[in-house]
Design a protein around this motif. Structure first.
Motif, short mmCIF file in Angstrom:
data_model
loop_
_atom_site.label_atom_id
_atom_site.label_comp_id
_atom_site.label_asym_id
_atom_site.label_seq_id
_atom_site.Cartn_x
_atom_site.Cartn_y
_atom_site.Cartn_z
N VAL A 61 0.83 -1.21 0.00
CA VAL A 61 0.00 0.00 0.00
C VAL A 61 0.87 1.26 0.00
CG1 VAL A 61 -1.63 1.34 1.39
CG2 VAL A 61 -1.99 -1.11 1.04
N CYS A 62 1.98 1.19 0.76
CA CYS A 62 2.85 2.37 0.85
C CYS A 62 4.29 1.92 0.94
CB CYS A 62 2.49 3.19 2.08
SG CYS A 62 2.78 2.30 3.61
N ALA A 63 5.19 2.72 0.37
CA ALA A 63 6.62 2.38 0.42
C ALA A 63 7.15 2.48 1.85
CB ALA A 63 7.41 3.30 -0.50
N SER A 64 6.58 3.39 2.65
CA SER A 64 7.12 3.65 3.98
C SER A 64 6.87 2.52 4.98
CB SER A 64 6.56 4.97 4.52
OG SER A 64 5.16 5.04 4.32
N SER A 65 6.04 1.52 4.61
CA SER A 65 5.81 0.41 5.54
C SER A 65 7.01 -0.53 5.55
CB SER A 65 4.55 -0.36 5.16
OG SER A 65 4.75 -1.04 3.93
N GLY A 66 7.91 -0.38 4.57
CA GLY A 66 9.02 -1.34 4.45
C GLY A 66 8.43 -2.69 4.15
N ASN A 67 8.85 -3.71 4.93
CA ASN A 67 8.28 -5.03 4.69
C ASN A 67 7.20 -5.38 5.70
OD1 ASN A 67 9.93 -5.61 2.47
ND2 ASN A 67 11.64 -6.03 3.86
N ARG A 68 6.76 -4.39 6.44
CA ARG A 68 5.78 -4.70 7.49
C ARG A 68 4.39 -4.82 6.91
NH1 ARG A 68 7.02 0.01 11.65
NH2 ARG A 68 6.91 1.23 9.73
N PRO A 69 3.58 -5.75 7.45
CA PRO A 69 2.21 -5.90 6.94
C PRO A 69 1.38 -4.65 7.22
CG PRO A 69 2.60 -7.32 8.86
CD PRO A 69 3.92 -6.71 8.49
N VAL A 70 0.61 -4.25 6.23
CA VAL A 70 -0.26 -3.08 6.37
C VAL A 70 -1.64 -3.61 6.74
CG1 VAL A 70 -1.25 -1.10 5.17
CG2 VAL A 70 1.10 -1.80 4.70
N GLY A 71 -2.01 -3.42 8.00
CA GLY A 71 -3.17 -4.13 8.51
C GLY A 71 -4.51 -3.46 8.27
#
Ligand SMILES: *[C@@H]1O[C@H](CO)[C@@H](O)[C@H](O)[C@H]1NC(C)=O
Ligand SMILES: *[C@@H]1O[C@H](CO)[C@@H](O)[C@H](O)[C@H]1NC(C)=O
Ligand SMILES: *[C@@H]1O[C@H](CO)[C@@H](O)[C@H](O)[C@H]1NC(C)=O
Length: 399
Positions: free
Chosen positions: A36-46
């Motif tokens: 969804v966004c580049a700034s999440s890195g590899n973290r899941p966007v919940g």
């Protein structure tokens, strides 16, 4: 008396402080769930929604929502303090100078559109006797390799010392604004931003010139907190107000558990004659609610109401700190505001020590001493009497 009171009311001015907008232009709900966004890195966007997600930087809808909220709540502030960090948390290679300037351009454009005059710091600068000093404290950042080992990067300390000395001569009153503050991050024990030397130099500068400095306004933490500066005799002489960020982005700093926040904006009330900070009101968007139900900016709290002080002077802020340090109700309230009502869990004893020592001591060695002292207080005040009571109980039963 009554007349006097009414006259005083006209001397109350207002200014907005916004910081850490961190616009992420890649934020797009049409992207794949994990992208969804580049700034999440590899973290899941919940829980991505129109107004963002707790692991992403701000979508444009959140930026324009926060600026519209400012316009609706207080459309004619005397000025707006905007302390930077406008770009998304992505590796530098993904950004480049052009993108950074583009982002700053877009943000400046929307702010100017909504607040055509009174914009920025010009009015304050333009009134004789009142001065705004904008410091580039990124120079003191311990990650900044360019300035490591430099005595006084860009000659800024010498310049500030000169300006503040002149200010005292001319009986001016000064606000200092910057992005990265000195002292420690309250969400991670013993984590400062400045190098030890620059931290010390900054502290010295303020202690020397505190009489003309009526307030310091910083961001960077994304959290809502403050830092006290004391004189050598222990009296409170200055406060650094840390305004929470607009971005809800959960920090990736190792050792910080669940360091996200709700988007926050802050209105300061000040005496236009003396520049004394009278009060501050923080407004916020409950991001979960906004994505689920509706865009609703709410008043989170007013300092003088929530902490029962008469203003936001250094003496009052010292009282606020002592209340937080010694009363669990105030501590918990402060703690919830710290993440802009995102983290509502209990602030335990370790948490209390981290927050209290960060607020109380900007100086590196005094901060470490505070950690030891506060830990000892807990041992003596809480655990030791309990243990000795237990031992004597056991002994009594035995006997
Ligand atoms: C940002 O600015 C560029 C150039 O002026 C413009 O084309 C673009 O539409 C702007 N983006 C937003 C979201 O306003
Ligand atoms: C300051 O005030 C003068 C005279 O009122 C005006 O000409 C000038 O443009 C102002 N400067 C800024 C930076 O606003
Ligand atoms: C924010 O909104 C969510 C969803 O409506 C709710 O569960 C939560 O309690 C709200 N938080 C605050 C601080 O009101």
């Amino acid at each position: 008396m009554r007349l006097f009171y009414w006259i005083r009311i006209f001397w109350i001015g207002r200014f907005w402080h916004i910081t850490d907008l961190h616009w992420d232009p890649t934020y797009d709900l049409n992207n794949k769930p994990n992208k969804v966004c580049a700034s999440s890195g590899n973290r899941p966007v919940g829980n991505a929604g129109t107004f963002g997600d707790y692991v992403c930087d701000s979508p444009w809808d959140l930026i324009s929502s926060s600026l519209s909220a400012m316009k609706a709540i207080s459309p004619a502030p005397d000025f707006i303090v905007w302390t930077g960090d406008d770009t998304p948390h992505v590796p530098n290679e993904q950004l480049g100078e052009e993108a950074v300037l583009g982002i700053i351009n877009n943000l400046t454009y929307i702010i100017k559109q909504l607040f055509p005059s009174g914009f920025y710091t010009e009015e304050l600068l333009n009134r004789t006797g009142y001065r705004m000093i904008v410091l580039n404290t990124n120079l003191y950042y311990d990650q900044n390799k360019e300035t490591k080992g430099v005595e006084d990067p860009a000659g800024q300390f010498a310049w500030a010392d000169h300006i503040l000395t002149e200010a005292a001569n001319k009986k001016e009153k000064v606000y200092i604004i910057g992005h990265v503050p000195p002292g420690f991050f309250e969400k991670k024990r013993s984590k400062p931003w400045f190098t030890a030397k620059f931290n010390q130099q900054y502290l010295k500068l303020i202690q020397k010139h505190h009489a003309v400095i009526l307030g310091q306004f910083f961001g960077h933490h994304h959290t809502d907190s403050f830092r006290m500066i004391y004189n050598s005799d222990g009296s409170p002489v200055s406060t650094i107000f840390l305004t929470p960020g607009v971005t809800p982005w959960k920090t990736t700093l190792p050792g910080v558990a669940d360091g996200a926040n709700n988007p926050g904006i802050r209105l300061f009330e000040y005496d236009t004659e003396t520049l004394l900070v009278k009060d501050m009101v923080t407004y916020y968007l409950n991001l979960t609610f906004a994505n689920k139900a509706q865009e609703r900016w709410e008043k989170e709290y007013r300092l003088t109401e929530s902490f029962r002080v008469s203003d936001a002077s250094p003496h009052s802020m010292h009282k606020v700190l002592e209340r937080i340090a010694n009363d669990n109700c105030y501590l918990q309230k402060y703690y919830e505001y710290n993440s802009v009502s995102y983290d509502l869990t209990e602030c335990n004893e370790d948490c209390r020590i981290d927050h209290v020592c960060a607020a109380r001591e900007v100086d590196f060695s005094r901060y470490e001493h505070c950690l030891e002292k506060e830990t000892a207080v807990f041992m003596c005040g809480g655990l030791l009497p309990f243990l000795s009571a237990l031992i004597s109980l056991v002994l009594t039963i035995h006997v």
